[in-house]
Design a protein around this motif. Structure first.
Motif, PDB file in Angstrom:
ATOM      1  N   THR A  44     -27.121 -20.754 -21.311  1.00  0.00           N
ATOM      2  CA  THR A  44     -26.026 -20.904 -20.345  1.00  0.00           C
ATOM      3  C   THR A  44     -26.238 -20.071 -19.085  1.00  0.00           C
ATOM      4  O   THR A  44     -25.347 -19.988 -18.238  1.00  0.00           O
ATOM      5  N   ASP A  45     -27.386 -19.458 -18.952  1.00  0.00           N
ATOM      6  CA  ASP A  45     -27.689 -18.629 -17.788  1.00  0.00           C
ATOM      7  C   ASP A  45     -27.942 -19.505 -16.560  1.00  0.00           C
ATOM      8  O   ASP A  45     -28.127 -20.726 -16.669  1.00  0.00           O
ATOM      9  N   THR A  46     -27.968 -18.890 -15.392  1.00  0.00           N
ATOM     10  CA  THR A  46     -28.240 -19.600 -14.135  1.00  0.00           C
ATOM     11  C   THR A  46     -29.560 -19.120 -13.556  1.00  0.00           C
ATOM     12  O   THR A  46     -29.812 -17.916 -13.483  1.00  0.00           O
ATOM     13  N   LEU A  52     -29.477 -18.706  -5.346  1.00  0.00           N
ATOM     14  CA  LEU A  52     -29.827 -18.637  -3.925  1.00  0.00           C
ATOM     15  C   LEU A  52     -29.323 -19.867  -3.167  1.00  0.00           C
ATOM     16  O   LEU A  52     -28.922 -19.767  -1.996  1.00  0.00           O
ATOM     17  N   ILE A  53     -29.338 -21.030  -3.813  1.00  0.00           N
ATOM     18  CA  ILE A  53     -28.769 -22.233  -3.194  1.00  0.00           C
ATOM     19  C   ILE A  53     -27.269 -22.035  -2.965  1.00  0.00           C
ATOM     20  O   ILE A  53     -26.729 -22.403  -1.909  1.00  0.00           O
ATOM     21  N   SER A  54     -26.595 -21.429  -3.934  1.00  0.00           N
ATOM     22  CA  SER A  54     -25.171 -21.126  -3.777  1.00  0.00           C
ATOM     23  C   SER A  54     -24.953 -20.145  -2.628  1.00  0.00           C
ATOM     24  O   SER A  54     -24.013 -20.308  -1.830  1.00  0.00           O
ATOM     25  N   TYR A  55     -25.808 -19.154  -2.524  1.00  0.00           N
ATOM     26  CA  TYR A  55     -25.756 -18.181  -1.433  1.00  0.00           C
ATOM     27  C   TYR A  55     -25.906 -18.887  -0.088  1.00  0.00           C
ATOM     28  O   TYR A  55     -25.158 -18.629   0.868  1.00  0.00           O
ATOM     29  N   ALA A  56     -26.852 -19.792  -0.007  1.00  0.00           N
ATOM     30  CA  ALA A  56     -27.080 -20.544   1.231  1.00  0.00           C
ATOM     31  C   ALA A  56     -25.859 -21.379   1.590  1.00  0.00           C
ATOM     32  O   ALA A  56     -25.426 -21.417   2.754  1.00  0.00           O
ATOM     33  N   ASN A  57     -25.290 -22.061   0.604  1.00  0.00           N
ATOM     34  CA  ASN A  57     -24.132 -22.916   0.869  1.00  0.00           C
ATOM     35  C   ASN A  57     -22.919 -22.114   1.320  1.00  0.00           C
ATOM     36  O   ASN A  57     -22.148 -22.555   2.186  1.00  0.00           O
ATOM     37  N   LYS A  67     -20.246 -11.782  -4.104  1.00  0.00           N
ATOM     38  CA  LYS A  67     -20.377 -11.896  -5.561  1.00  0.00           C
ATOM     39  C   LYS A  67     -21.722 -12.484  -5.961  1.00  0.00           C
ATOM     40  O   LYS A  67     -22.398 -11.973  -6.859  1.00  0.00           O
ATOM     41  N   VAL A  68     -22.124 -13.566  -5.280  1.00  0.00           N
ATOM     42  CA  VAL A  68     -23.388 -14.204  -5.651  1.00  0.00           C
ATOM     43  C   VAL A  68     -24.576 -13.340  -5.252  1.00  0.00           C
ATOM     44  O   VAL A  68     -25.589 -13.287  -5.966  1.00  0.00           O
ATOM     45  N   VAL A  69     -24.483 -12.602  -4.142  1.00  0.00           N
ATOM     46  CA  VAL A  69     -25.560 -11.689  -3.737  1.00  0.00           C
ATOM     47  C   VAL A  69     -25.724 -10.592  -4.784  1.00  0.00           C
ATOM     48  O   VAL A  69     -26.848 -10.243  -5.171  1.00  0.00           O
ATOM     49  N   ASP A  70     -24.614 -10.056  -5.257  1.00  0.00           N
ATOM     50  CA  ASP A  70     -24.680  -9.015  -6.292  1.00  0.00           C
ATOM     51  C   ASP A  70     -25.314  -9.561  -7.573  1.00  0.00           C
ATOM     52  O   ASP A  70     -26.086  -8.861  -8.245  1.00  0.00           O
ATOM     53  N   GLU A  71     -24.993 -10.808  -7.893  1.00  0.00           N
ATOM     54  CA  GLU A  71     -25.561 -11.412  -9.105  1.00  0.00           C
ATOM     55  C   GLU A  71     -27.071 -11.620  -8.946  1.00  0.00           C
ATOM     56  O   GLU A  71     -27.836 -11.374  -9.884  1.00  0.00           O
ATOM     57  N   ILE A  72     -27.493 -12.067  -7.759  1.00  0.00           N
ATOM     58  CA  ILE A  72     -28.927 -12.269  -7.510  1.00  0.00           C
ATOM     59  C   ILE A  72     -29.668 -10.944  -7.596  1.00  0.00           C
ATOM     60  O   ILE A  72     -30.664 -10.814  -8.323  1.00  0.00           O
ATOM     61  N   PHE A  73     -29.184  -9.949  -6.853  1.00  0.00           N
ATOM     62  CA  PHE A  73     -29.887  -8.665  -6.854  1.00  0.00           C
ATOM     63  C   PHE A  73     -29.840  -8.021  -8.227  1.00  0.00           C
ATOM     64  O   PHE A  73     -30.802  -7.336  -8.640  1.00  0.00           O
TER      65      PHE A  73
END
Length: 452
Positions: A44-46, A52-57, A67-73
């Motif tokens: 169930t992981d991403t 990064l696509i979500s970050y771009a959008n 939130k998504v930047v924190d998850e990526i890093f």
């Protein structure tokens, strides 16, 4: 010298990184490493690329991406922590990640490509930092520095020939590990453009050819490439050795272990490819080699089905007497930017096979209406549930009766075969059937050739 590429599942977390490092350092010939972005750690992981696509959008929509930047890093931070990498070593990775929205892009397609490419870029940088932390002489090399030049659209790039000239002049020490990010190159205007998804395989093959590697090792999460899809056939036979063109034919219909476009640079450079399992690196895997002097051990090498096809069937009496009939149909498809996959024909019939994923229902109606008006066929039929079975093997070239051996088990299973076509190379037989019968057809053909 060997080029080694690791897929996303092979670099998903700290344990996976350690496993990859053990593989890299176990063979002194493994000098060039290509990284994918971190993949899923559990079902169930991403994937980082999707984050990064979500970050771009969010950037395009002027939404808060915190939130998504924190998850990526956090993904890279967790891998670094596994190796006790000092926090300050990771600062350049976070700075680059945070700076992405501030860069200038020609349009949003270039923005998306740049964001996506950073999954690989940050992972390659991290791999180099960890190897240095462990005492190895490792060097992070970007496509800019190596001269990997591309053309095409921002998210579907093609390598330029000058790349190989640039790589031939790329200097490095024989005792250092070179860590390259996969998936992208640099346009002539200096922007990032990505290969089609899965394109880290392409980068590995480009480097293998450009740096004159003795072999290109592609590490993934399976022990070998199999003669049939393990989800369709129980315990299929692993393929020990196959040719480039066999792999290309099988990839077309659905073999997904290896990105088929990645074979092109390797073919051009005559570099053998070894597909191996990161979790079982001692296993031989599958060798993909040039067809020159290849001696097949089996009649067929593999059988695979693709269910993503549709077919447009036309019937018109005396079709073969009408000059330009086929051209007029193709002009309609070209006008709507639709490419066809195959076009088997008879004296009064043509079947045009299309990739169903590349055409929506509205466009189907439009082209059918235009063909009806332009051609006025006696019969026009759209077949939406089409499947193609590819039976591939260098051993078929000089074998009499192979088509009979393929069709007999299908007849026994009462599986309809509306189309059959053999390629000029004589190593491929393509069978058209209906998607509901595709898996059963694969099993029937596989057991006919491999059961004993």
């Amino acid at each position: 010298m060997k080029v080694v590429k690791f897929g996303g599942s092979s670099l998903a977390n700290g344990e996976a990184f350690q496993n990859a490092i053990n593989i890299i350092t176990a063979d002194p010939e493994r000098r060039v490493v290509v990284t994918s972005a971190p993949g899923k750690r559990f079902a169930t992981d991403t994937k980082v690329t999707d984050l990064l696509i979500s970050y771009a959008n969010k950037t395009i929509a002027n939404e808060d991406p915190t939130k998504v930047v924190d998850e990526i890093f956090g993904r890279y931070q967790a891998i670094g922590a596994y190796f006790d990498l000092p926090v300050e070593k990771l600062a350049p990775l976070k700075e680059r990640l945070l700076a992405l929205p501030e860069k200038k892009y020609p349009n949003n397609n270039y923005l998306l490509a740049t964001f996506k490419a950073h999954g690989e870029r940050l992972n390659a940088h991290l791999m180099a930092l960890i190897l240095q932390q462990l005492g190895y002489r490792a060097r992070f090399v970007t496509p800019e520095e190596a001269g990997i030049r591309v053309t095409g659209t921002p998210n579907n790039a093609c390598v330029l020939a000058e790349t190989y000239e640039n790589l031939s002049h790329f200097s490095f020490n024989k005792d250092e590990l070179l860590i390259f990010p996969g998936f992208y190159g640099i346009t002539l205007a200096g922007h990032i453009a990505t290969f089609s998804r899965g394109g880290s395989d392409i980068t590995g093959a480009i480097l293998a050819r450009g740096l004159h590697a003795s072999i290109y090792e592609n590490f993934t999460d399976v022990d070998a490439i199999y003669a049939a899809n393990p989800n369709v056939v129980d315990n299929p036979q692993p393929i020990a050795k196959m040719t480039y063109r066999e792999m290309r034919e099988l990839s077309y219909a659905g073999f997904s272990v290896f990105h088929d476009e990645a074979l092109i640079p390797a073919i051009e450079g005559n570099v053998p490819i070894n597909v191996k399992n990161t979790n079982n690196p001692e296993k031989p895997g599958t060798m993909i080699v040039p067809d020159k002097d290849f001696q097949p051990t089996d009649i067929i090498t593999g059988v695979v089905s693709g269910k993503h096809f549709a077919a447009l069937y036309l019937h018109k009496y005396l079709l073969n007497k009408q000059a330009g009939f086929t051209l007029r149909i193709l002009q309609i498809l070209a006008k709507h930017n639709i490419s066809y996959e195959h076009m088997p024909s008879g004296i009064d019939d043509i079947t045009i096979i299309l990739d169903r994923n590349a055409i929506d229902d509205q466009l189907v109606d439009v082209i059918c209406n235009e063909i009806q008006e332009e051609i006025n066929p006696d019969r026009l039929e759209w077949i939406d549930n089409y499947a193609i079975i590819m039976v591939v093997g260098e051993g078929m070239r000089n074998r009499v009766g192979v088509i009979n051996d393929i069709l007999m088990p299908l007849a026994e299973k009462n599986i309809a075969v509306p189309m059959i076509n053999q390629g000029a190379s004589r190593i491929t037989i393509m069978i058209g059937t209906y998607d509901i019968d595709a898996d059963e057809a694969v099993r029937a053909i596989y057991h006919r050739f491999f059961a004993n």
